[in-house]
Design a protein around this motif. Structure first.
Motif, PDB file in Angstrom:
ATOM      1  N   GLU A 130      13.105  -6.951 -20.007  1.00  0.00           N
ATOM      2  CA  GLU A 130      12.733  -7.607 -18.758  1.00  0.00           C
ATOM      3  C   GLU A 130      13.175  -6.749 -17.575  1.00  0.00           C
ATOM      4  O   GLU A 130      14.334  -6.351 -17.489  1.00  0.00           O
ATOM      5  N   VAL A 131      12.237  -6.498 -16.686  1.00  0.00           N
ATOM      6  CA  VAL A 131      12.494  -5.639 -15.538  1.00  0.00           C
ATOM      7  C   VAL A 131      12.375  -6.475 -14.261  1.00  0.00           C
ATOM      8  O   VAL A 131      11.313  -7.032 -13.983  1.00  0.00           O
ATOM      9  N   PRO A 132      13.458  -6.603 -13.476  1.00  0.00           N
ATOM     10  CA  PRO A 132      13.353  -7.344 -12.210  1.00  0.00           C
ATOM     11  C   PRO A 132      12.329  -6.698 -11.290  1.00  0.00           C
ATOM     12  O   PRO A 132      12.283  -5.477 -11.147  1.00  0.00           O
ATOM     13  N   MET A 133      11.498  -7.538 -10.678  1.00  0.00           N
ATOM     14  CA  MET A 133      10.460  -7.034  -9.795  1.00  0.00           C
ATOM     15  C   MET A 133      10.816  -7.344  -8.336  1.00  0.00           C
ATOM     16  O   MET A 133      11.441  -8.368  -8.043  1.00  0.00           O
ATOM     17  N   PRO A 134      10.388  -6.487  -7.401  1.00  0.00           N
ATOM     18  CA  PRO A 134      10.567  -6.815  -5.979  1.00  0.00           C
ATOM     19  C   PRO A 134       9.498  -7.808  -5.535  1.00  0.00           C
ATOM     20  O   PRO A 134       8.661  -7.533  -4.672  1.00  0.00           O
ATOM     21  N   ARG A 135       9.511  -8.971  -6.157  1.00  0.00           N
ATOM     22  CA  ARG A 135       8.505 -10.014  -5.908  1.00  0.00           C
ATOM     23  C   ARG A 135       9.209 -11.358  -5.924  1.00  0.00           C
ATOM     24  O   ARG A 135       9.900 -11.689  -6.900  1.00  0.00           O
ATOM     25  N   THR A 136       9.039 -12.124  -4.868  1.00  0.00           N
ATOM     26  CA  THR A 136       9.731 -13.401  -4.717  1.00  0.00           C
ATOM     27  C   THR A 136       8.731 -14.537  -4.621  1.00  0.00           C
ATOM     28  O   THR A 136       7.767 -14.474  -3.860  1.00  0.00           O
ATOM     29  N   ASN A 137       8.962 -15.577  -5.403  1.00  0.00           N
ATOM     30  CA  ASN A 137       8.178 -16.799  -5.331  1.00  0.00           C
ATOM     31  C   ASN A 137       8.837 -17.674  -4.262  1.00  0.00           C
ATOM     32  O   ASN A 137       9.980 -18.117  -4.426  1.00  0.00           O
ATOM     33  N   LEU A 177       3.838 -19.154  -2.585  1.00  0.00           N
ATOM     34  CA  LEU A 177       3.269 -17.814  -2.657  1.00  0.00           C
ATOM     35  C   LEU A 177       4.191 -16.897  -3.446  1.00  0.00           C
ATOM     36  O   LEU A 177       5.406 -16.901  -3.247  1.00  0.00           O
ATOM     37  N   SER A 178       3.619 -16.126  -4.344  1.00  0.00           N
ATOM     38  CA  SER A 178       4.336 -15.037  -5.005  1.00  0.00           C
ATOM     39  C   SER A 178       4.069 -13.785  -4.188  1.00  0.00           C
ATOM     40  O   SER A 178       2.934 -13.330  -4.091  1.00  0.00           O
ATOM     41  N   ARG A 179       5.120 -13.206  -3.613  1.00  0.00           N
ATOM     42  CA  ARG A 179       4.947 -12.174  -2.589  1.00  0.00           C
ATOM     43  C   ARG A 179       5.763 -10.931  -2.913  1.00  0.00           C
ATOM     44  O   ARG A 179       6.965 -11.008  -3.204  1.00  0.00           O
ATOM     45  N   ALA A 180       5.125  -9.773  -2.874  1.00  0.00           N
ATOM     46  CA  ALA A 180       5.839  -8.513  -3.020  1.00  0.00           C
ATOM     47  C   ALA A 180       6.705  -8.290  -1.792  1.00  0.00           C
ATOM     48  O   ALA A 180       6.224  -8.379  -0.653  1.00  0.00           O
ATOM     49  N   THR A 181       7.973  -7.999  -2.007  1.00  0.00           N
ATOM     50  CA  THR A 181       8.907  -7.854  -0.885  1.00  0.00           C
ATOM     51  C   THR A 181       9.180  -6.404  -0.508  1.00  0.00           C
ATOM     52  O   THR A 181       9.820  -6.139   0.499  1.00  0.00           O
ATOM     53  N   VAL A 182       8.721  -5.474  -1.338  1.00  0.00           N
ATOM     54  CA  VAL A 182       8.856  -4.051  -1.039  1.00  0.00           C
ATOM     55  C   VAL A 182       7.478  -3.430  -1.183  1.00  0.00           C
ATOM     56  O   VAL A 182       6.876  -3.498  -2.257  1.00  0.00           O
ATOM     57  N   LEU A 183       6.980  -2.862  -0.112  1.00  0.00           N
ATOM     58  CA  LEU A 183       5.651  -2.278  -0.140  1.00  0.00           C
ATOM     59  C   LEU A 183       5.757  -0.785  -0.442  1.00  0.00           C
ATOM     60  O   LEU A 183       6.751  -0.311  -0.978  1.00  0.00           O
TER      61      LEU A 183
END
Length: 502
Positions: free
Chosen positions: A263-270, A396-402
Motif C-alpha cells: 500500500e502506497v500513501p497517495m497525495p489525495r484527500t477525501n 470530493l477526492s482531491r489530489a493535493t500535490v500537482l
C-alpha cells in the motif's frame, strides 16, 4: 534560494532513472528471459495511453514510470529538486535561471544531448496546444548558452526547478518533434530503457539501452499490458502473468497473498467541502457541528476496508513533512444545529467509494439533527453545479500535490477568494494572506512551514472537513526487487528493478 546561490547536487546515477515497459511476456510465469538469459519484467498498468504516449500530455507519466524519458530535474521524497539531465542550476535573478546540461548523454536514436536540444524541448512544450498542465499560467522561455539552458519566466517563480521535474517536460531527441505538433517518444528518450514498440492501447515494449549515461538496467526489458479492468489486473498477479500490477482494487487485494500487496500513501484527500456563503453552513457553528458529527474511523474501516489513512489535515502521509510541522488545533466555533436544518449533500459516481461515503455521512449527520438530501451523479454532470455553490456539502477526492510537487497550487485553487475550484465558496482574508506567503516562499523548510500555516488558516474556517487520505495498492510478485512505490506515480521500474526467484 538567493539569486547569487548556485544549487549543486551530486550525480544520482540509477536513483534518478525513470521507468519503462512492454507487452506481456509469453512466459507463463510472468517475466520472461531474453536470449542472453536476462529477465524481462511484465507490467500490468491501469490506463491505456490517451494521447498516443505524447509526453506533453498525461501520458508522460507512463514514460516516466517506464524510465524511458527523463527530465532536467527530479524530486526527492520531500519535493526538493535533485539533478537528472541537468547537473546543477543557478538562479540569476527573480526571473532567470541557468541549468547546466549533463555531458555524455546519448538519446536512444544515437544523437547527443545538448543544451540546444534541451532548450528546444522546453520550447516545444511551451508552444504546444494545449500546453502541458505544469505550464498553466506560466510564461516561460528557454535558450541555449554554451552547455547551459537559460530559463526565463514572466513573473518571479521560486518553483522553476520543481516545474522542470514534471514528466510533461521530458527532453527527447530532435527527431521526436514533428512539424504537426505531434511528439513521438519511440526510440527518442534518454532513460535506461528504450521504448521500441507500442501496440495501440494494448501494450508497449521496452528494451535495455546499453548506452545509458547512468547505471545500466538490471532487467533486459519491460513488457507492458494495459489492463483497465481491476479484477483482471489482480488476476494477472495471482496467476503469474504479471510481475508488477498497478492500482489493485481494494476489493481484490484480499484475494492476493498479503506479501505481494504493497500500500502506497497517495497525495489525495477525501474531503467534505461545506458551502460557506449560502445555506446552513454559512454559519460557522453549523459547520463545526458537521465536523464533530463525522466519524472518520467508521468511514475508513467500512468503505475502504482499513486501506486508507484517517486525515489529520489536508495533507497526508504522502507528504512526509506535513505531520511533523502540524500542531494540534481545536475548532474555533462551538457546534450548533438549529432545529429543522436540511442540507443537500452531493458527490459523484466515478469513484466507486464516494457514494458509499455519502451514505455513511448521511447517517452520521442525521444522528446530530441534520436532515440530509443526497444528489449523486456522474462527475461530468455535477461539476458545474458544485463549483456554482449549488450544494450545502460536497464530497470530493482531491489530489493535493500537482505537477510541481507542491501543495500551494491545490490550496489556492480550492480555498482562495479567486480560486478556480472553490467548491466551499470560501473567501477569507486570513486564508488569502497565508496562501500569498506560502506562494512566495522559497522551497525547503521555509515553504513547508508556510504551507502548514496556510492549512491551519483554511481548517480554522471550517470550510473543509478532511476525512481520509487514499492509498494505491501495488502488486509485486515474490521475485520482484527494486520496484519503486512512488506516491507521485512518477517512478515504478528503474534501472535497479530486478526479478529473482519467485
Amino acid at each position: 534560494m538567493s539569486p547569487s546561490r548556485t544549487t549543486r547536487v551530486l550525480v544520482l546515477g540509477a536513483s534518478v532513472a525513470l521507468l519503462t515497459s512492454g507487452c506481456f511476456s509469453s512466459s507463463p510465469a510472468g517475466g520472461g528471459t531474453d536470449a542472453a538469459g536476462d529477465a524481462r519484467i511484465s507490467l500490468a498498468m491501469l490506463q491505456p495511453p490517451r494521447s498516443g504516449l505524447n509526453p506533453l500530455t498525461d501520458d508522460a507519466f507512463k514514460l516516466s514510470r517506464w524510465s524511458t524519458a527523463e527530465t532536467l530535474v527530479v524530486l526527492d521524497p520531500d519535493g526538493d529538486a535533485q539533478p537528472a539531465l541537468a547537473t546543477e542550476w543557478t538562479q540569476i535573478d527573480d526571473l532567470t535561471w541557468r541549468f547546466t546540461v549533463r555531458e555524455g548523454v546519448e538519446f536512444h536514436d544515437g544523437t547527443e544531448l545538448t543544451a540546444e536540444q534541451a532548450a528546444a524541448a522546453l520550447t516545444a512544450a511551451d508552444q504546444a496546444s494545449p500546453r502541458p498542465r505544469i505550464l498553466d499560467g506560466v510564461e516561460l522561455t528557454a535558450e541555449a548558452d554554451g552547455q547551459d539552458v537559460v530559463v526565463t519566466t514572466g513573473e518571479a517563480d521560486p518553483l522553476v526547478p520543481q516545474r522542470l521535474s514534471s514528466p510533461q517536460l521530458a527532453v527527447l531527441a530532435a527527431a521526436a518533434y514533428g512539424t504537426d505538433g505531434r511528439v513521438d517518444p519511440v526510440g527518442h528518450g534518454t532513460g535506461p530503457f528504450e521504448l521500441v514498440a507500442v501496440d495501440g492501447t494494448s501494450g508497449a515494449t521496452l528494451d535495455r539501452f546499453d548506452g545509458y549515461w547512468g547505471d545500466p538496467a538490471a532487467a533486459a526489458g519491460i513488457d507492458v499490458s494495459f489492463v483497465p479492468d481491476g479484477t483482471a489486473r489482480a488476476a494477472s498477479l495471482r496467476t503469474g502473468t504479471a510481475d508488477i500490477a498497478e492500482a489493485v482494487p481494494v476489493s481484490q487485494a484480499g484475494l492476493i497473498d498479503e506479501e505481494l500487496v504493497h500500500e502506497v500513501p497517495m497525495p489525495r484527500t477525501n474531503t467534505l467541502y461545506l458551502n460557506t456563503t449560502s445555506g446552513p453552513f454559512a454559519d460557522p457553528a453549523v459547520r463545526a457541528a458537521a465536523r464533530a458529527a463525522v466519524d472518520l474511523a467508521v468511514i475508513v474501516d467500512t468503505v475502504y476496508e482499513g486501506r486508507a489513512d484517517i486525515a489529520e489535515g489536508l495533507l497526508g502521509p504522502a507528504i512526509p513533512w506535513a505531520a511533523e510541522l502540524r500542531e494540534d488545533r481545536a475548532d474555533p466555533s462551538a457546534p450548533a444545529v438549529p432545529a429543522g436544518t436540511t442540507i443537500t449533500l452531493g458527490t459523484f459516481t466515478d469513484r466507486a467509494e464516494l457514494p458509499e461515503v455519502a451514505v455513511l455521512l448521511e447517517q452520521q449527520l442525521e444522528a446530530v439533527g441534520f436532515t440530509v438530501e443526497q444528489d449523486v451523479r456522474e462527475y461530468a454532470f455535477i461539476e458545474a453545479d458544485a463549483l456554482a455553490g449549488a450544494f450545502d456539502a460536497f464530497i470530493l477526492s482531491r489530489a493535493t500535490v500537482l505537477d510541481s510537487g507542491d501543495p500551494v497550487a491545490y490550496m489556492y485553487s480550492d480555498f482562495a477568494c479567486e480560486g478556480s475550484f472553490n467548491i466551499a465558496q470560501l473567501c477569507d482574508p486570513a486564508v488569502d494572506a497565508a496562501l500569498e506567503v506560502a506562494a512566495a516562499a522559497e522551497p525547503g523548510p521555509q515553504r513547508q512551514q508556510a504551507v502548514i500555516d496556510a492549512e491551519r488558516a483554511i481548517l480554522d474556517t471550517g470550510a473543509a472537513v478532511p476525512m481520509l487520505h487514499e492509498r494505491v495498492i501495488q502488486g509485486e510478485a515474490a521475485g520482484v526487487s527494486g520496484a519503486v512505490r512512488d506516491p507521485r506515480e512518477r517512478a515504478l521500474i528503474t534501472s535497479e528493478t530486478t526479478l529473482g526467484e519467485g
